[in-house]
Scaffold this motif. Structure first.
Motif, PDB file in Angstrom:
ATOM      1  N   GLN A 198       0.897  -1.140   0.050  1.00 25.71           N
ATOM      2  CA  GLN A 198       0.022  -0.178   0.080  1.00 25.71           C
ATOM      3  C   GLN A 198       0.832   1.340  -0.025  1.00 25.71           C
ATOM      4  O   GLN A 198       1.865   1.062   0.256  1.00 25.71           O
ATOM      5  N   ILE A 248      -2.173   3.893  -6.995  1.00 28.92           N
ATOM      6  CA  ILE A 248      -2.689   2.737  -6.728  1.00 28.92           C
ATOM      7  C   ILE A 248      -3.131   1.878  -8.240  1.00 28.92           C
ATOM      8  O   ILE A 248      -3.557   2.156  -8.901  1.00 28.92           O
ATOM      9  N   TYR A 264      -8.058  -2.127  -6.173  1.00 29.55           N
ATOM     10  CA  TYR A 264      -8.952  -1.646  -5.498  1.00 29.55           C
ATOM     11  C   TYR A 264     -10.196  -2.546  -5.110  1.00 29.55           C
ATOM     12  O   TYR A 264     -10.663  -3.190  -6.074  1.00 29.55           O
ATOM     13  N   VAL A 286      -0.271  -2.448  -6.163  1.00 31.06           N
ATOM     14  CA  VAL A 286      -0.307  -1.434  -4.995  1.00 31.06           C
ATOM     15  C   VAL A 286      -1.784  -1.357  -4.825  1.00 31.06           C
ATOM     16  O   VAL A 286      -2.610  -0.658  -5.487  1.00 31.06           O
ATOM     17  N   GLY A 287      -1.868  -1.438  -3.507  1.00 28.40           N
ATOM     18  CA  GLY A 287      -3.468  -1.586  -3.139  1.00 28.40           C
ATOM     19  C   GLY A 287      -4.163  -0.425  -2.501  1.00 28.40           C
ATOM     20  O   GLY A 287      -3.291   0.456  -1.867  1.00 28.40           O
ATOM     21  N   ALA A 288      -5.335  -0.094  -2.403  1.00 28.67           N
ATOM     22  CA  ALA A 288      -5.849   1.107  -1.973  1.00 28.67           C
ATOM     23  C   ALA A 288      -5.693   1.251  -0.490  1.00 28.67           C
ATOM     24  O   ALA A 288      -5.864   0.294   0.292  1.00 28.67           O
ATOM     25  N   LEU A 289      -5.385   2.495   0.049  1.00 26.23           N
ATOM     26  CA  LEU A 289      -5.527   2.973   1.464  1.00 26.23           C
ATOM     27  C   LEU A 289      -6.841   2.768   1.970  1.00 26.23           C
ATOM     28  O   LEU A 289      -7.775   2.657   1.277  1.00 26.23           O
ATOM     29  N   HIS A 303     -10.112   3.413  -0.139  1.00 28.55           N
ATOM     30  CA  HIS A 303     -11.085   2.479  -0.283  1.00 28.55           C
ATOM     31  C   HIS A 303     -12.483   2.921   0.013  1.00 28.55           C
ATOM     32  O   HIS A 303     -13.598   2.697  -0.782  1.00 28.55           O
TER      33      HIS A 303
END
Length: 256
Positions: free
Chosen positions: A26, A103, A106, A138-141, A145
């Motif tokens: 993240q 990112i 999601y 890279v994932g959403a914070l 989100h």
């Protein structure tokens, strides 16, 4: 796969390979891995070894638009050093992804149009520098989100994302680019063709910038309308974000 580091004399040089222990991260998180060097037929002097993040950025010029890979979040790993012929060497590293890193995922879905990689750079005296590039998710914070999910609850459909060179005015932006996440219009807001959201994340909160493409009417041409709001991480779970964003979107539809 090992990448060749060309020796100055044109003979066999060293090789580099990077293994990431962290397939996903993240913004603000740390990517860990190891860089492996293997000496070639001759010894080589290496100025430094570093890693950086890379993303594909759209840039507008006077007469055209272009796309290029742009590095950011540079981390020094090791160097200088001399790598003898045939000698192996390994260097562990941890690279922190900047909070403004675009990112790519999601809610378990890939965001089409955005790519982020980790690039290893080995600078060699008197030779061609080498780079080994490895893609990373890279994932959403949590705050990202919640905002994206709230927009979907309002009927907007996530379509794509891109990264554009430039700065958002009056924002805490640090990197020379920003990500735009594009939604198609919602049946609940027929005045809008589409909605774009940009996140500028900091340590304690996040600036959310909304840009809507407003349809034209018999009496007025279509136009782009903007709004922004601040998300405080400390109060993230104590607000009705769908209600807040509905209020913002309705306000944008009424502007000329």
């Amino acid at each position: 796969m090992f990448k060749k580091l060309l020796a100055a004399a044109g003979v066999g040089g060293a090789e580099v390979e990077t293994e990431l222990f962290t397939p996903g991260v993240q913004p603000g998180g740390v990517v860990e891995g190891v860089i492996r060097l293997r000496g070639g037929n001759v010894g080589q002097d290496i100025s430094r070894i570093a890693v950086e993040f890379v993303t594909r950025v759209e840039q507008e010029y006077e007469d055209h638009e272009g796309v290029r890979d742009m590095g950011f979040g540079w981390t020094h790993v090791y160097g200088p050093l001399h790598l003898p012929a045939g000698a192996p060497a390994e260097f562990r590293f941890g690279a922190r992804a900047p909070l403004e890193t675009p990112i790519t995922f999601y809610n378990g879905r890939h965001l089409p149009g955005t790519v982020v990689s980790v690039r290893t750079v080995v600078e060699i005296q008197g030779a061609v520098d080498a780079a080994d590039t490895d893609p990373i998710g890279v994932g959403a914070l949590p705050a990202q989100h919640i905002v994206l999910e709230a927009l979907e609850r309002l009927g907007f459909h996530l379509r794509s994302a891109d990264v554009e060179a430039g700065h958002i005015r009056d924002s805490p932006q640090q990197l020379p680019f920003y990500q735009e996440i594009e939604f198609s219009g919602s049946p609940n807001y027929p005045q809008l063709n589409q909605l774009e959201v940009t996140f500028i994340a900091t340590e304690h909160g996040m600036n959310v910038v909304l840009e809507a493409d407003k349809r034209g009417t018999w009496f007025a041409e279509g136009s782009d309308v903007f709004d922004s709001l601040w998300v405080d991480y400390a109060t993230l779970g104590h607000r009705d974000w769908a209600g807040e964003l509905h209020h913002r979107v309705v306000g944008m539809t009424s502007r000329h």
